[in-house]
Design an enzyme around this catalytic site. Structure first.
Site, PDB file in Angstrom:
ATOM      1  N   ASN A  11       0.848  -1.193   0.000  1.00  0.00           N
ATOM      2  CA  ASN A  11       0.000   0.000   0.000  1.00  0.00           C
ATOM      3  C   ASN A  11       0.882   1.242   0.000  1.00  0.00           C
ATOM      4  OD1 ASN A  11       0.557   0.741   2.869  1.00  0.00           O
ATOM      5  ND2 ASN A  11      -0.360  -1.278   3.185  1.00  0.00           N
ATOM      6  N   ASP A  33      -4.495  -6.450   5.140  1.00  0.00           N
ATOM      7  CA  ASP A  33      -5.524  -7.301   5.746  1.00  0.00           C
ATOM      8  C   ASP A  33      -5.467  -8.729   5.204  1.00  0.00           C
ATOM      9  OD1 ASP A  33      -6.524  -5.295   7.338  1.00  0.00           O
ATOM     10  OD2 ASP A  33      -7.854  -4.541   5.766  1.00  0.00           O
ATOM     11  N   LYS A  68       8.698 -17.250 -10.714  1.00  0.00           N
ATOM     12  CA  LYS A  68       7.937 -16.159 -11.326  1.00  0.00           C
ATOM     13  C   LYS A  68       6.719 -16.714 -12.062  1.00  0.00           C
ATOM     14  CE  LYS A  68       8.357 -12.416 -14.611  1.00  0.00           C
ATOM     15  NZ  LYS A  68       8.906 -12.109 -15.907  1.00  0.00           N
ATOM     16  N   PHE A  78      -3.954   3.089  14.762  1.00  0.00           N
ATOM     17  CA  PHE A  78      -4.240   4.144  13.800  1.00  0.00           C
ATOM     18  C   PHE A  78      -5.408   3.671  12.952  1.00  0.00           C
ATOM     19  CE2 PHE A  78      -1.377   7.807  13.367  1.00  0.00           C
ATOM     20  CZ  PHE A  78      -0.600   7.587  14.493  1.00  0.00           C
ATOM     21  N   LYS A 117     -14.313   1.024  15.070  1.00  0.00           N
ATOM     22  CA  LYS A 117     -13.032   0.308  15.060  1.00  0.00           C
ATOM     23  C   LYS A 117     -12.411   0.206  16.452  1.00  0.00           C
ATOM     24  CE  LYS A 117     -10.934   0.478  10.860  1.00  0.00           C
ATOM     25  NZ  LYS A 117     -10.132   1.058   9.799  1.00  0.00           N
ATOM     26  N   LYS A 149     -11.486  -3.346  18.018  1.00  0.00           N
ATOM     27  CA  LYS A 149     -10.074  -3.729  18.237  1.00  0.00           C
ATOM     28  C   LYS A 149      -9.734  -3.846  19.719  1.00  0.00           C
ATOM     29  CE  LYS A 149      -8.559  -2.855  13.799  1.00  0.00           C
ATOM     30  NZ  LYS A 149      -7.667  -3.590  12.940  1.00  0.00           N
TER      31      LYS A 149
END
Ligand code: CTP
Length: 389
Positions: A204, A270, A280, A315, A329, A333
């Site tokens: 990301n 995730d 490959k 975060f 959240k 959590k």
């Protein structure tokens, strides 16, 4: 106020150098040991004799003016409790930011591992130059921004050295303010990398900058810091380089029992690829290819369930309904705090040097921190959390 403290005072070649004579007197009145280090250009504005007489120490300028067997830049860096660079020119800022060490002052800065205060002073157009701003942010120093007014070059604008009293007060504050002393703080940063095959991966856009700012700030505030990161960083605190979510989980678990606080600033994937190909993956005649993903462990949730006195902070990256999603959240959590940021905005968050966040606590409290550079946000986060402990 400053008895027993050694201040390494770096002076660079700007007209505001003459004001630093008064700063030396203030430090001396507060009983500090002041070691002045000048760039050669600084001596065009203020004399060695003046600085020497006021600081009651030899003034160091030349890198190879060896007085004993110790390399001077290292022994100065080791002996001092804090480094203050004032005035700091655009040239010196940029050299330090890129690791250039071509004189005694920049060599010391390169080797210095404790808190550094930098007070820039320059022409307003130089100050507003994006390159200078970027270099300054790279340093992660405590920046005392210049003030607006008439400048020596005749311009009216921002660039004048901040007030000497401000530099003095900040020095006293940083030397005496170590609220995280004795605390072990573990911080994660960067986006995890999940291999598809030996040449491809899923990741990301996380830059790791917020986690790095938190780690640098925690170190400045006296903490024993461990940074678990997917990025290449070289720091004087403990850095553990990891790649995948599963590596990160192992590293966090290893540190967790001895930690006082864990901050999960990393953008953890995730999902990971169910089976990473050992060779490959070759292109075929088919127009589609399917890769099966399986869920990664939720590190934050798992450590929150195992808490034994640790403060656990998560975060929360959201692109819509920031506060509603964040509230959901934090409950899901089970962490103590959740720091919510809006990743849909280009001027903050992912990859930016700036952030604007809302801190949620497990009891329903909320505090918004207005847009600021990530070091300032990091400082405010620790103040908010440890101010309440
Ligand atoms: N996190 C984690 N392990 C994961 C995913 C996320 O520890 N497998 C942590 C992150 O480090 C962050 C917090 O959980 O501190 C929230 O991450 P975020 O991506 O906002 O939330 P997710 O739980 O991944 O939920 P979603 O992607 O659906 O928003």
């Amino acid at each position: 106020m400053l008895s027993g403290k050694t201040i390494l005072l770096g002076i660079t070649g700007g007209i505001a150098s003459y004001k630093i004579c008064e700063l030396i007197r203030m430090y001396k009145r507060a009983n500090a040991n002041v070691q002045v280090v000048c760039t050669p250009n600084a001596l065009n504005f203020v004399t060695k004799l003046t600085l020497q007489t006021l600081s009651k120490n030899n003034v160091a300028v030349e890198e190879f003016d060896i007085k004993n067997y110790n390399p001077e830049h290292i022994s100065f860096a080791d002996k001092a409790d804090i480094m203050v660079i004032a005035p700091a020119t655009a040239n010196t800022i940029s050299k330090i930011a890129t690791g250039l060490a071509d004189n005694l002052l920049t060599s010391i800065a390169c080797a210095f591992t404790k808190s550094v205060i930098i007070a820039p002073a320059m022409n307003c157009n130089m100050w507003e130059n994006p390159v200078i701003q970027e270099n300054l942010r790279k340093l992660h120093y405590t920046i005392l921004k210049p003030e607006s007014g008439y400048l020596a070059c005749g311009y009216l604008g921002k660039g004048r050295l901040c007030k000497i009293e401000k530099i003095f007060d900040k020095t006293v504050e940083l030397l005496n303010y170590k609220p995280l002393t004795g605390k072990k703080i573990v911080i994660t940063s960067g986006g995890t990398i999940e291999d598809i095959d030996p040449v491809r991966y899923i990741s990301n856009y996380s830059s790791g900058k917020m986690g790095l700012a938190l780690a640098d700030t925690a170190k400045n505030l006296g903490a024993d810091v461990t940074l678990i990161t997917t990025k290449d960083v070289c720091k004087k605190y403990n850095v553990v380089k990891v790649k995948s979510a599963s590596d990160m989980k192992n590293a966090v678990e290893k540190e967790f029992n001895n930690a006082d606080c864990v901050i999960m600033a990393a953008a953890v994937a995730d999902y990971r690829v169910k089976e990473t190909a050992s060779q490959k993956i070759k292109k075929t005649d088919e127009d589609e290819i399917n890769i099966t993903l399986v869920k990664n462990p939720d590190i934050l949730k798992e450590i929150s369930a195992k808490k034994q006195g640790q403060i656990v902070i998560g975060f929360c990256a959201e692109s819509e309904n920031l506060i509603e999603n964040a509230k959901e959240k934090i409950a899901k959590k089970g962490c103590d705090y959740l720091i919510a940021n809006d990743i849909s905005r280009k001027d903050i968050g992912f990859s930016s040097d700036y952030n604007e966040v809302t801190i949620l606590d497990k009891n329903g409290g909320m505090k918004k921190l207005e847009r600021a550079d990530k070091m300032t946000i990091a400082h405010q986060i620790f103040e908010e959390i440890y101010g309440k402990e």
